[in-house]
Scaffold this active site. Structure first.
Site, PDB file in Angstrom:
ATOM      1  N   SER A 278       3.473  -2.140  10.145  1.00  0.00           N
ATOM      2  CA  SER A 278       4.934  -2.233  10.818  1.00  0.00           C
ATOM      3  C   SER A 278       5.316  -3.427  10.304  1.00  0.00           C
ATOM      4  O   SER A 278       6.865  -4.369  10.455  1.00  0.00           O
ATOM      5  CB  SER A 278       5.505  -2.204  11.732  1.00  0.00           C
ATOM      6  OG  SER A 278       4.987   0.199  12.108  1.00  0.00           O
TER       7      SER A 278
ATOM      8  N   GLU B 144      -6.661   4.649   7.755  1.00  0.00           N
ATOM      9  CA  GLU B 144      -7.058   6.254   7.145  1.00  0.00           C
ATOM     10  C   GLU B 144      -8.112   6.492   6.679  1.00  0.00           C
ATOM     11  O   GLU B 144      -8.193   7.961   6.785  1.00  0.00           O
ATOM     12  CB  GLU B 144      -5.225   6.292   6.099  1.00  0.00           C
ATOM     13  CG  GLU B 144      -4.209   6.086   6.965  1.00  0.00           C
ATOM     14  CD  GLU B 144      -2.917   5.916   7.094  1.00  0.00           C
ATOM     15  OE1 GLU B 144      -3.057   6.152   4.987  1.00  0.00           O
ATOM     16  OE2 GLU B 144      -2.094   5.401   7.453  1.00  0.00           O
TER      17      GLU B 144
ATOM     18  N   HIS C 201      -9.768   0.435   4.647  1.00  0.00           N
ATOM     19  CA  HIS C 201      -8.387   1.554   5.634  1.00  0.00           C
ATOM     20  C   HIS C 201      -8.574   2.415   7.012  1.00  0.00           C
ATOM     21  O   HIS C 201      -8.746   2.720   6.396  1.00  0.00           O
ATOM     22  CB  HIS C 201      -6.967   2.018   4.854  1.00  0.00           C
ATOM     23  CG  HIS C 201      -6.028   2.029   5.030  1.00  0.00           C
ATOM     24  ND1 HIS C 201      -5.419   2.746   5.412  1.00  0.00           N
ATOM     25  CD2 HIS C 201      -5.122   0.813   4.555  1.00  0.00           C
ATOM     26  CE1 HIS C 201      -4.127   2.533   6.231  1.00  0.00           C
ATOM     27  NE2 HIS C 201      -3.820   1.673   5.361  1.00  0.00           N
TER      28      HIS C 201
ATOM     29  N   LYS D  23       0.022   4.370  -0.495  1.00  0.00           N
ATOM     30  CA  LYS D  23      -0.662   5.327   0.110  1.00  0.00           C
ATOM     31  C   LYS D  23      -0.180   6.441  -0.594  1.00  0.00           C
ATOM     32  O   LYS D  23      -0.137   6.077  -1.651  1.00  0.00           O
ATOM     33  CB  LYS D  23      -0.368   5.831   1.401  1.00  0.00           C
ATOM     34  CG  LYS D  23      -0.150   4.912   2.096  1.00  0.00           C
ATOM     35  CD  LYS D  23       0.051   5.264   3.969  1.00  0.00           C
ATOM     36  CE  LYS D  23       0.434   3.594   4.660  1.00  0.00           C
ATOM     37  NZ  LYS D  23       0.221   3.746   5.736  1.00  0.00           N
TER      38      LYS D  23
ATOM     39  N   GLU E 133      -5.294  -4.920  10.738  1.00  0.00           N
ATOM     40  CA  GLU E 133      -4.061  -3.871  10.881  1.00  0.00           C
ATOM     41  C   GLU E 133      -5.146  -3.761  11.851  1.00  0.00           C
ATOM     42  O   GLU E 133      -5.360  -2.161  11.714  1.00  0.00           O
ATOM     43  CB  GLU E 133      -4.446  -2.808   9.496  1.00  0.00           C
ATOM     44  CG  GLU E 133      -4.078  -3.690   8.090  1.00  0.00           C
ATOM     45  CD  GLU E 133      -4.160  -2.626   7.093  1.00  0.00           C
ATOM     46  OE1 GLU E 133      -2.505  -2.935   6.729  1.00  0.00           O
ATOM     47  OE2 GLU E 133      -4.138  -1.928   6.695  1.00  0.00           O
TER      48      GLU E 133
ATOM     49  N   GLY F 223       2.785   1.800  10.482  1.00  0.00           N
ATOM     50  CA  GLY F 223       3.459   3.148  10.222  1.00  0.00           C
ATOM     51  C   GLY F 223       4.060   3.852  11.700  1.00  0.00           C
ATOM     52  O   GLY F 223       5.049   4.990  11.685  1.00  0.00           O
TER      53      GLY F 223
ATOM     54  N   GLY G 112       2.541  -1.503   3.880  1.00  0.00           N
ATOM     55  CA  GLY G 112       2.897  -0.071   3.246  1.00  0.00           C
ATOM     56  C   GLY G 112       4.202   0.762   3.658  1.00  0.00           C
ATOM     57  O   GLY G 112       5.002   0.247   2.482  1.00  0.00           O
TER      58      GLY G 112
ATOM     59  N   ASN H 154       1.096  -1.433  -0.186  1.00  0.00           N
ATOM     60  CA  ASN H 154       0.470   0.052  -0.016  1.00  0.00           C
ATOM     61  C   ASN H 154       1.342   0.876  -0.017  1.00  0.00           C
ATOM     62  O   ASN H 154       1.975   0.710   1.178  1.00  0.00           O
ATOM     63  CB  ASN H 154      -0.942   0.407   1.369  1.00  0.00           C
ATOM     64  CG  ASN H 154      -1.288   1.054   1.252  1.00  0.00           C
ATOM     65  OD1 ASN H 154      -1.851   2.120   0.704  1.00  0.00           O
ATOM     66  ND2 ASN H 154      -2.082   2.021   2.288  1.00  0.00           N
TER      67      ASN H 154
HETATM   68  C1  PEP Z   1      -0.929   0.253   5.597  1.00  0.00           C
HETATM   69  O1  PEP Z   1      -0.605   1.011   4.934  1.00  0.00           O
HETATM   70  O2  PEP Z   1      -1.590  -0.884   5.731  1.00  0.00           O
HETATM   71  C2  PEP Z   1       0.874  -0.104   6.791  1.00  0.00           C
HETATM   72  C3  PEP Z   1       0.548  -1.554   6.908  1.00  0.00           C
HETATM   73  O3  PEP Z   1       1.500   0.400   6.915  1.00  0.00           O
HETATM   74  P1  PEP Z   1       3.047   0.037   7.065  1.00  0.00           P
HETATM   75  O4  PEP Z   1       3.876  -0.989   6.977  1.00  0.00           O
HETATM   76  O5  PEP Z   1       3.126   0.660   7.137  1.00  0.00           O
HETATM   77  O6  PEP Z   1       2.210  -0.238   9.226  1.00  0.00           O
END
Ligand code: PEP
Length: 253
Positions: free
Chosen positions: A216, A100, A98, A11, A170, A176, A237, A9
């Site tokens: 992460s 966000e 998601h 973003k 998630e 993040g 991400g 992803n």
């Molecule tokens: C995401 O954006 O879905 C995500 C899991 O980000 P990250 O891996 O950076 O935590």
């Protein structure tokens, strides 16, 4: 059908030139170094869907995803993008729900259920995201939150349609932040999600559902997370923006 999946992803990151370089590097490394059958999905910003599709269109097991979509087929919705438009770019998947989008754009279960219906009606594969905040985890509401998000967004679907979804768990506190859920913490929720699916549908549909972990994921923790019984891969991400890291995560599958 249950599959091993590494979905990136991006973003709202990268220039088009950077995006094309990243995909070319990943595709080359994937073809040189990886002999497995895991699926790779690139979740890219709308303007890059078409140019990135051009780079992956004849590659086995590599797919293209949007990160959002409008719930109507067409209409006076300035700035929005429909399912047919996504299909026209070459996208086969769409990420919905998601955290966000839920947090910054107020997307709730009813809206996400409508978007999911619309995506499935156009044969797009949905990567449906769920997960609790830190506050919800610490107050002991983690499982209730996951249940509410899953039932509100997806459990109205027929068994046939539900089987077309990919679920991504998630935990918001791990996205993040560099804080990863421990393999045991992630497995606990993945097993619970599978149990909810079995209760709503049946054991076969639950066993066939791909449930990804996101939060992460990095090359250093991917293998241990992916070795858990109910974790079928990752929604990634930050680490999906680095070719070496993303390919190492794919290889951990
Ligand atoms: C995401 O954006 O879905 C995500 C899991 O980000 P990250 O891996 O950076 O935590």
């Amino acid at each position: 059908m249950r599959k091993k999946i590494a979905a990136g992803n991006w973003k709202m990151h990268l220039s088009l030139t950077e995006a094309q370089k990243l995909v070319s590097e990943i595709v080359n490394m994937y073809q040189d170094e990886y002999r497995g059958k895991a699926e790779v999905i690139f979740g890219v910003p709308f303007p890059y869907l078409h140019p990135i599709h051009h780079l992956i269109k004849d590659k086995n097991n590599i797919h293209l995803s949007a990160q959002n979509m409008h719930q109507a087929t067409s209409g006076a919705y300035t700035g929005e993008t429909s399912a047919p438009m996504l299909l026209d770019t070459g996208a086969s998947h769409v990420i919905l729900g998601h955290s966000e989008r839920r947090q910054y754009f107020g997307e709730d279960e009813a809206l996400l259920a409508a978007k999911t219906d619309q995506a499935l009606a156009h044969e797009l594969t949905v990567i449906f995201c769920i997960g609790e905040s830190l506050e919800e985890r610490e107050s002991g509401h983690m499982l209730a939150v996951v249940k509410k998000q899953l039932s509100g967004g997806c459990f109205h679907l027929s068994a046939e349609n539900f089987s077309k979804l990919i679920i991504a768990y998630e935990p918001v506190w791990a996205i993040g932040t560099g804080k990863t859920a421990s393999p045991a913490q992630a497995q606990e929720v993945h097993a619970y999600i599978r149990q909810l699916i079995a209760e709503r549908y049946d054991a076969q549909i639950a066993a066939g559902c791909s449930i990804l972990y996101g939060g992460s994921v990095k090359p250093e923790n991917a293998q241990e997370l992916f070795s858990q019984k109910d974790i079928d891969g990752g929604l990634v991400g930050g680490a999906s923006l680095k070719s070496r890291d993303f390919v190492d995560i794919i290889k951990a599958l």
